[in-house]
Design a protein around this motif. Structure first.
Motif, short mmCIF file in Angstrom:
data_model
loop_
_atom_site.label_atom_id
_atom_site.label_comp_id
_atom_site.label_asym_id
_atom_site.label_seq_id
_atom_site.Cartn_x
_atom_site.Cartn_y
_atom_site.Cartn_z
N PRO A 57 0.81 -1.22 0.00
CA PRO A 57 0.00 0.00 0.00
C PRO A 57 0.84 1.27 0.00
O PRO A 57 0.46 2.27 -0.62
CB PRO A 57 -0.82 -0.12 1.30
CG PRO A 57 -0.90 -1.58 1.55
CD PRO A 57 0.43 -2.12 1.11
N LEU A 58 2.00 1.24 0.68
CA LEU A 58 2.86 2.43 0.69
C LEU A 58 3.34 2.78 -0.71
O LEU A 58 3.60 3.94 -1.02
CB LEU A 58 4.06 2.21 1.61
CG LEU A 58 3.81 2.27 3.12
CD1 LEU A 58 5.09 1.96 3.89
CD2 LEU A 58 3.27 3.65 3.51
N ALA A 59 3.46 1.77 -1.55
CA ALA A 59 3.93 2.01 -2.93
C ALA A 59 2.86 2.68 -3.77
O ALA A 59 3.15 3.21 -4.84
CB ALA A 59 4.34 0.69 -3.57
N ARG A 60 1.59 2.66 -3.30
CA ARG A 60 0.49 3.20 -4.10
C ARG A 60 0.08 4.62 -3.68
O ARG A 60 -1.00 5.08 -4.03
CB ARG A 60 -0.72 2.26 -4.01
CG ARG A 60 -0.46 0.87 -4.58
CD ARG A 60 -1.76 0.10 -4.78
NE ARG A 60 -2.40 -0.23 -3.51
CZ ARG A 60 -2.20 -1.35 -2.83
NH1 ARG A 60 -1.36 -2.26 -3.32
NH2 ARG A 60 -2.83 -1.59 -1.70
N VAL A 61 0.93 5.28 -2.97
CA VAL A 61 0.62 6.65 -2.52
C VAL A 61 0.44 7.55 -3.74
O VAL A 61 1.22 7.49 -4.70
CB VAL A 61 1.74 7.19 -1.62
CG1 VAL A 61 1.55 8.67 -1.34
CG2 VAL A 61 1.76 6.42 -0.30
#
Length: 307
Positions: A57-61
């Motif tokens: 999820p952090l990669a989809r910021v």
């Protein structure tokens, strides 16, 4: 809130903080600030998306996420300076993630920090700095304490030390030679020259001090022989500046600002001043060039024969 952060994200944060300690020599206070800033960001994403924020999820910021986070900070009362600092920490974390996890960090790195007026150092004049040292010395009831306070403030102005650096000296440092080895922020060491006037001030204090110089004991002692509390130096300089009619900016740290500004005004090299102050970045030291320019403009405005 941090319980909603996945073990993978928590581990990544810990490893990034370790890299900041090892590679950049960040101080414990800086590490604590970084940890809080990045955790705040991850917690925001957790609440914003209603799901724990692991590495995926952090990669989809998105850009929208970044705007929402900064808006929430401002609504919570954070100043522009504080928001910019937090954003800087998050960007640094994402650069590190991008290198190790193959993230595309554009949404984070392209976020613009709010503009704010940078605070310039507020040094004293040369006469005011000397008056501060003299006034501090006369305020204590005991002569040895007055000599101690004057010696500390002399080191701040004469060597450009931080108050924590001066009070961190032990008896092992005495007698001073022509230079001192100082352990500064982040464990960085630097060598600073010691002026004869600073050496004499410390010598006078030690001659009057009722406690012996011991290698592993603080050089500057409190009234009962323990480590000297920095608050006491702040208090005596506050009393001195009120007595002298100086502004509230005339603090112990202002003596360090004065050291740098007066060196620069006398033609000191900016890189050399950076080394003397122990600044990690030249950009920090460059703030003193702005102070010098402000001073020059004031002289110009006051002295130029206007038509």
């Amino acid at each position: 809130m941090t319980l909603d952060i996945s073990p993978a994200a928590r581990d990544a944060l810990a490893r990034w903080l370790d890299s900041q300690r090892a590679l950049k020599g960040a101080s414990p206070n800086t590490i604590d600030a970084y940890r809080g800033d990045v955790l705040d960001f991850i917690v925001f994403l957790t609440l914003h998306h209603a799901e724990p924020q692991g590495l995926a999820p952090l990669a989809r910021v998105t850009t929208s996420d970044m705007r929402g986070w900064m808006a929430r900070l401002r609504m919570g009362g954070a100043s522009s300076r504080s928001v910019a600092r937090k954003l800087s920490a998050v960007k640094s974390f994402y650069r590190w993630l991008a290198e190790r996890e193959g993230y595309e960090p554009t949404a984070v790195l392209s976020a613009r920090a709010p503009k704010f007026q940078k605070k310039l150092p507020r040094p004293l004049t040369e006469d005011a700095a000397r008056a501060m040292i003299g006034t501090v010395e006369t305020q204590a009831r005991d002569s040895w304490i007055g000599a101690r306070d004057a010696a500390v403030v002399t080191l701040l102005y004469g060597c450009g030390l931080r108050i924590s650096e001066a009070l961190g000296l032990t008896g092992r440092a005495w007698p001073f030679g022509d230079s001192l080895r100082i352990l500064g922020k982040g464990g960085k060491e630097r060598i600073v020259p010691v002026l004869p006037v600073a050496r004499r001030a410390v010598e006078t204090y030690l001659r009057l001090c009722p406690y012996p110089v011991e290698p592993d004991a603080p050089l500057f002692r409190g009234a009962r022989g323990g480590p000297l509390n920095p608050r006491l130096i702040q208090k005596v300089t506050e009393q001195a500046r009120m007595q002298l009619g100086l502004p509230a900016s005339a603090t112990p740290h202002a003596m360090r600002h004065s050291f740098a500004t007066h060196l620069l005004a006398a033609g000191g090299d900016l890189r050399a001043i950076q080394e003397l102050l122990g600044h990690a970045s030249l950009s920090t030291t460059q703030a003193y060039t702005a102070v010098d320019q402000v001073h020059l403009m004031r002289v110009y405005d006051a002295c130029h024969p206007k038509a």
